[in-house]
Design an enzyme around this catalytic site. Structure first.
Site, mmCIF file in Angstrom:
data_model
loop_
_atom_site.group_PDB
_atom_site.id
_atom_site.type_symbol
_atom_site.label_atom_id
_atom_site.label_comp_id
_atom_site.label_asym_id
_atom_site.label_seq_id
_atom_site.Cartn_x
_atom_site.Cartn_y
_atom_site.Cartn_z
ATOM 1 N N ILE A 151 16.620 -14.436 37.387
ATOM 2 C CA ILE A 151 15.680 -15.298 36.820
ATOM 3 C C ILE A 151 15.832 -15.165 35.196
ATOM 4 O O ILE A 151 15.772 -14.553 34.453
ATOM 5 C CB ILE A 151 13.988 -14.552 36.800
ATOM 6 C CG1 ILE A 151 13.818 -14.657 38.438
ATOM 7 C CG2 ILE A 151 13.215 -14.932 36.197
ATOM 8 C CD1 ILE A 151 12.671 -13.909 38.699
ATOM 9 N N PRO A 152 16.106 -16.674 34.758
ATOM 10 C CA PRO A 152 16.746 -16.990 33.473
ATOM 11 C C PRO A 152 15.711 -16.716 32.096
ATOM 12 O O PRO A 152 15.453 -17.588 31.394
ATOM 13 C CB PRO A 152 17.242 -18.194 33.518
ATOM 14 C CG PRO A 152 16.262 -18.698 34.343
ATOM 15 C CD PRO A 152 15.868 -17.962 35.248
ATOM 16 N N CYS A 153 15.198 -15.383 31.922
ATOM 17 C CA CYS A 153 14.377 -15.242 30.907
ATOM 18 C C CYS A 153 14.896 -15.638 29.607
ATOM 19 O O CYS A 153 14.442 -15.772 28.561
ATOM 20 C CB CYS A 153 13.755 -13.930 30.890
ATOM 21 S SG CYS A 153 14.980 -12.646 30.906
ATOM 22 N N HIS A 154 16.445 -15.355 29.462
ATOM 23 C CA HIS A 154 17.080 -15.780 28.301
ATOM 24 C C HIS A 154 16.828 -17.450 27.950
ATOM 25 O O HIS A 154 17.184 -17.669 26.676
ATOM 26 C CB HIS A 154 18.513 -15.554 28.366
ATOM 27 C CG HIS A 154 19.142 -16.271 29.403
ATOM 28 N ND1 HIS A 154 19.240 -15.951 30.649
ATOM 29 C CD2 HIS A 154 19.983 -17.254 29.358
ATOM 30 C CE1 HIS A 154 19.776 -16.629 31.465
ATOM 31 N NE2 HIS A 154 20.477 -17.694 30.552
ATOM 32 N N ARG A 155 16.360 -18.110 28.727
ATOM 33 C CA ARG A 155 16.134 -19.539 28.312
ATOM 34 C C ARG A 155 14.839 -19.588 27.730
ATOM 35 O O ARG A 155 14.408 -20.701 27.440
ATOM 36 C CB ARG A 155 16.111 -20.333 29.319
ATOM 37 C CG ARG A 155 17.794 -20.401 30.274
ATOM 38 C CD ARG A 155 17.947 -21.140 31.320
ATOM 39 N NE ARG A 155 19.168 -20.952 31.992
ATOM 40 C CZ ARG A 155 19.410 -21.067 33.274
ATOM 41 N NH1 ARG A 155 18.378 -21.263 34.169
ATOM 42 N NH2 ARG A 155 20.614 -20.618 33.812
#
Length: 191
Positions: A151-155
Site C-alpha cells: 500500500i504505497p503510502c510513500h506516494r
DNA sequence: TCGATGGCTTGTA
DNA sequence: CTACAAGCCATCG
C-alpha cells in the site's frame, strides 16, 4: 466477534536479505494473509523484531520467501503488482471499537492503494476523496500502515508538494518516489 | 473520559 | 523564502 490475535493467531515470519538490507513479512497462520511488513533494516534482528513485537506468538520460516522477494523488488522501484487480497485487512478491526462505523484507517489505506505507480497525491486530496477534512488524521493513519510498499503510502505528499514524513524516514520516501520516476527538486515534487 | 499527540493545512508576518 | 499560530480530527494512554 473479536479474535485475540496474539493468543490465537500465530504468525509466520519470513525474511530475506538484499544488498545488506533485511526485509520481513508476517503471515497469519490462520488466514494465510499478510498481517505486517517491515521496511528494510540494517540487520535481521531488527527486521524480525518489528513484526514479533506486535505478534509475540510467532515462528520463523522460509515458507514465504518468494513473497518477501517481491517486496524487495517493490523497494527497488519495480512496478510489482500484488493483489490486495493477500493482505489481512481485518487487522484494523480489532482496534476499532465501534463495528458499525467503518474504520477510518481502513478507508485511508484502501484509498492510498489506488494511487498509481509513479504518481503522487496529497494528504488533503486523499482526505477529501473520503469526504473528510481530517487531513492530519490521514497522516496518522498512513504512519501506521502495516503494509508499506504494497500500500504505497510513500506516494502521499503534502499540499505544498514537499515530501512530508515517512515511517522509514523522508529520505527513503524520496528515494522510493525517484525510483518510480517522480521528479524531485530539493524536497519538492515537480508535477 | 479527556487531554496530548501527530507522515497536515492555511493564514499571517 | 522562513517561522509561527491556530485549526483540525482520529488515535492512544
Amino acid at each position: 466477534m473479536i479474535i485475540l490475535k496474539s493468543a490465537v493467531n500465530k504468525v509466520i515470519i519470513s525474511y530475506y536479505q538484499e544488498n545488506g538490507l533485511f526485509f520481513s513479512i508476517g503471515i497469519s497462520s490462520i488466514t494465510g494473509k499478510i498481517v505486517k511488513i517491515s521496511l528494510p533494516k540494517r540487520d535481521e534482528t531488527k527486521a524480525i523484531k518489528e513484526i514479533s513485537e506486535e505478534y509475540p506468538d510467532y515462528e520463523i520460516s522460509d515458507k514465504y520467501e518468494e513473497l518477501v522477494k517481491k517486496i524487495t523488488s517493490l523497494y527497488a522501484g519495480k512496478d510489482e503488482k500484488l493483489d490486495l487480497k493477500i493482505l489481512d485487512l481485518d487487522v484494523f478491526e480489532s482496534k476499532n471499537k465501534s463495528p458499525d462505523k467503518t474504520s477510518f484507517m481502513r478507508d485511508v489505506l484502501l484509498q492510498a492503494s489506488k494511487i498509481p505507480y509513479g504518481e503522487v497525491e496529497t494528504y488533503k486530496s486523499l482526505a477529501e476523496k473520503l469526504g473528510s477534512h481530517a487531513y492530519r488524521a490521514v497522516g496518522t493513519a498512513l504512519r501506521k500502515n502495516p503494509f508499506p510498499l504494497i500500500i504505497p503510502c510513500h506516494r502521499v505528499i503534502k499540499s505544498d508538494l514537499t515530501i512530508g514524513e515517512y515511517a522509514g524516514g523522508s529520505e527513503m520516501k524520496k528515494l522510493l518516489l525517484k525510483r518510480e520516476g517522480v521528479t524531485i527538486k530539493g524536497d519538492k515534487v515537480l508535477l
